[in-house]
Design an enzyme around this catalytic site. Structure first.
Site: not given
Ligand code: GLY
Length: 407
Positions: A120, A181
Site C-alpha cells: 500500500d 488495487d
Molecule cells: N485497497 C483496499 C480497498 O479498496 O478497500
C-alpha cells in the site's frame, strides 16, 4: 481531548456546516453550464466540513460509525487520504491552515516509508508526500516518497512478474496473491524512476501492469478482485476474491482502481496496451452502471444491480474517466464522469445530517465481511474532491498529483 468532548464539538461543527449546506438536490445534471456550479457548491461544502472537523482530528480517519469518524493510529492502508484531502482543500480554498494540517498529518506517516510488509505504499505516500513535495518543494517529502518506492519494489516476484499484495516478506501466507488495487500503487514507482533516472522502478510497474492485464481482464472487460500465483514458480493458479462477491464477480471499487491505474500507466509510458485496457475496463463499468449513476458494490453479485451502493467506487471511477477521456480523446468518458460526480453531489453528500463528520456517505468498505456497509470512508472523500477539482481547477490538481503524459 476526551472522546466525549471531541464528539460534542464535532457534533456542533456538523450542525454548523449542515445549516449552511447546499440543498441535497442540486442543479440539473443535463445542463453543461450547471455542472461547475453544482461542483463548486459541493467543493464549498467539503471545505466547510473539513474546516469544522479537521481541527479535532489527531489520527487518520478510517471509517465512520453512526456518522462519526473512527481512527487508525498509524494510518493502515488509508493514511494517505487524510493529508491528501487537506492538501486539496488548501488548493481549493487557499486557506493556509489546511496546508499546515496536511503537513502535520503527512508527517505522522514518516516511520512507514521503510515498511515492506504490504503493497500500500502508493496509497500511503502519493496523495500525502508526493503531493506535499509538489506543493511545497520541501525535499523531505520527495526523499520519503522515494524511500517508500524502494520499499515497495522489494515485494516484486520476478518469476511471476507481480508485486505481492499482502503478507510480510519471507512468510508463506498470501505470498502468491495479487490484487487489482495494486494498480494504484504503481504511480509511486513511475515517480521514483522519473526522479532518480533509475529505470528499475518503472520496469517493475510496467511488468506488474502487464501481468494484471493478462490474468485479470476477462473478455467482457470485468475483473476479479484477486488472482493467485504459485509464489515459487510464478505459475498461474486462478482468480479469487476477498472484497468482491466471488472469483467470478466484479467488485466495483476494484474495477475503478483498475480504470484509474491503467489510465495513469498509459500516461506515464505511452503503451497502447494500457490505454486499450483502461477503455475495456471503463466500458464494462459504464455498461453495468445503473441510471442513478452510483455504482452497486459488486457489478456481478447475485442481487446486482439491486444491491447496496459504493459511492467510493463512483468517485474513483469518475477521476479515472476524466483522465481517460483526455488520454483516449473520447469525450463520452468525461460526460459519464460528470454524470457520476453529479450523482454523488446530489445523492451521496452528508448535507442532510447534523452529525456527519465526513463529506460523502453511502460508501462500502468490505461487504462480504459485513464491515462498513454504506458508511463514510476517507477515500470516498478524497476522490470526490479530486474529481471535483479535476473539473473545476485542472491546473491546480495537475500541480498536486501530476497529470502529465510522456511525449
Ligand atoms: N485497497 C483496499 C480497498 O479498496 O478497500
Amino acid at each position: 481531548m476526551s472522546v466525549s468532548r471531541r464528539t460534542l464539538l464535532t457534533t456542533a461543527a456538523g450542525a454548523a456546516v449542515a445549516a449552511t449546506a447546499i440543498p441535497p438536490v442540486a442543479l440539473a445534471a443535463d445542463s453543461e453550464a450547471a455542472v461547475p456550479r453544482t461542483f463548486s457548491r459541493a467543493a464549498d461544502y467539503a471545505v466547510a466540513k473539513l474546516r469544522a472537523v479537521a481541527p479535532g482530528v489527531t489520527a487518520f480517519p478510517e471509517i465512520t460509525r453512526f456518522e462519526k469518524w473512527t481512527y487508525s493510529a498509524n494510518g493502515g492502508w488509508i493514511g494517505g487520504f487524510w493529508p491528501g484531502t487537506l492538501w486539496l482543500a488548501s488548493l481549493y480554498s487557499g486557506d493556509r491552515r489546511f496546508r499546515e494540517l496536511a503537513m502535520a498529518s503527512a508527517e505522522k506517516l514518516a516511520p512507514r516509508q521503510y515498511e515492506t510488509t504490504h503493497h500500500d505504499l502508493g496509497f500511503l505516500f502519493y496523495p500525502s508526500w508526493v503531493t506535499g513535495w509538489r506543493l511545497t518543494g520541501d525535499e523531505k517529502w520527495r526523499t520519503g516518497a522515494l524511500n517508500a518506492a524502494a520499499s515497495l519494489i522489494q515485494r516484486y516476484n520476478e518469476k511471476g512478474r507481480f508485486i505481492r499484495a499482502w503478507g510480510a516478506l519471507g512468510t508463506p501466507g498470501n505470498a502468491g496473491r495479487v490484487i487489482v488495487d495494486t494498480m494504484m500503487n504503481l504511480d509511486l514507482l513511475t515517480f521514483a524512476s522519473e526522479q532518480t533516472g533509475d529505470r528499475k522502478y518503472l520496469d517493475i510497474a510496467v511488468a506488474h501492469a502487464k501481468t494484471t492485464e493478462r490474468v485479470f481482464l476477462r473478455p467482457d472487460g470485468s475483473t476479479p478482485h484477486v488472482f493467485d500465483f504459485d509464489p515459487g514458480t510464478g505459475a498461474e493458479i486462478g482468480p479469487n476474491s476477498v472484497q468482491g462477491y466471488g472469483p467470478s464477480s466484479c467488485w466495483s471499487r476494484g474495477q475503478a482502481w483498475a480504470i484509474y491505474g491503467f489510465t495513469t500507466m498509459y500516461r506515464r509510458t505511452g503503451d497502447p496496451l494500457f490505454l486499450r485496457t483502461a477503455q475495456r475496463l471503463a466500458d464494462f463499468a459504464l455498461r453495468a452502471l445503473t441510471p442513478d449513476n452510483v455504482p452497486v458494490w459488486d457489478y456481478l453479485a447475485p442481487q446486482a444491480p439491486h444491491d447496496i451502493k459504493d459511492s467510493s467506487a463512483g468517485a474513483v471511477m469518475a477521476c479515472g474517466l476524466l483522465d481517460l477521456a483526455k488520454a483516449a480523446n473520447r469525450p463520452h468518458y468525461r460526460e459519464a464522469a460528470i454524470r457520476i460526480l453529479t450523482a454523488l453531489c446530489d445523492t451521496c453528500l452528508t448535507t442532510r445530517s447534523t452529525r456527519a463528520e465526513a463529506i460523502v456517505a453511502r460508501a462500502t468498505r468490505h461487504r462480504p465481511a459485513e464491515d462498513g456497509v454504506e458508511v463514510s470512508l476517507p477515500y470516498a472523500d478524497y476522490y470526490l474532491l479530486e474529481g471535483l477539482l479535476r473539473v473545476l481547477m485542472p491546473k491546480e490538481i495537475d500541480q498536486a498529483i501530476d497529470l502529465s503524459s510522456v511525449s
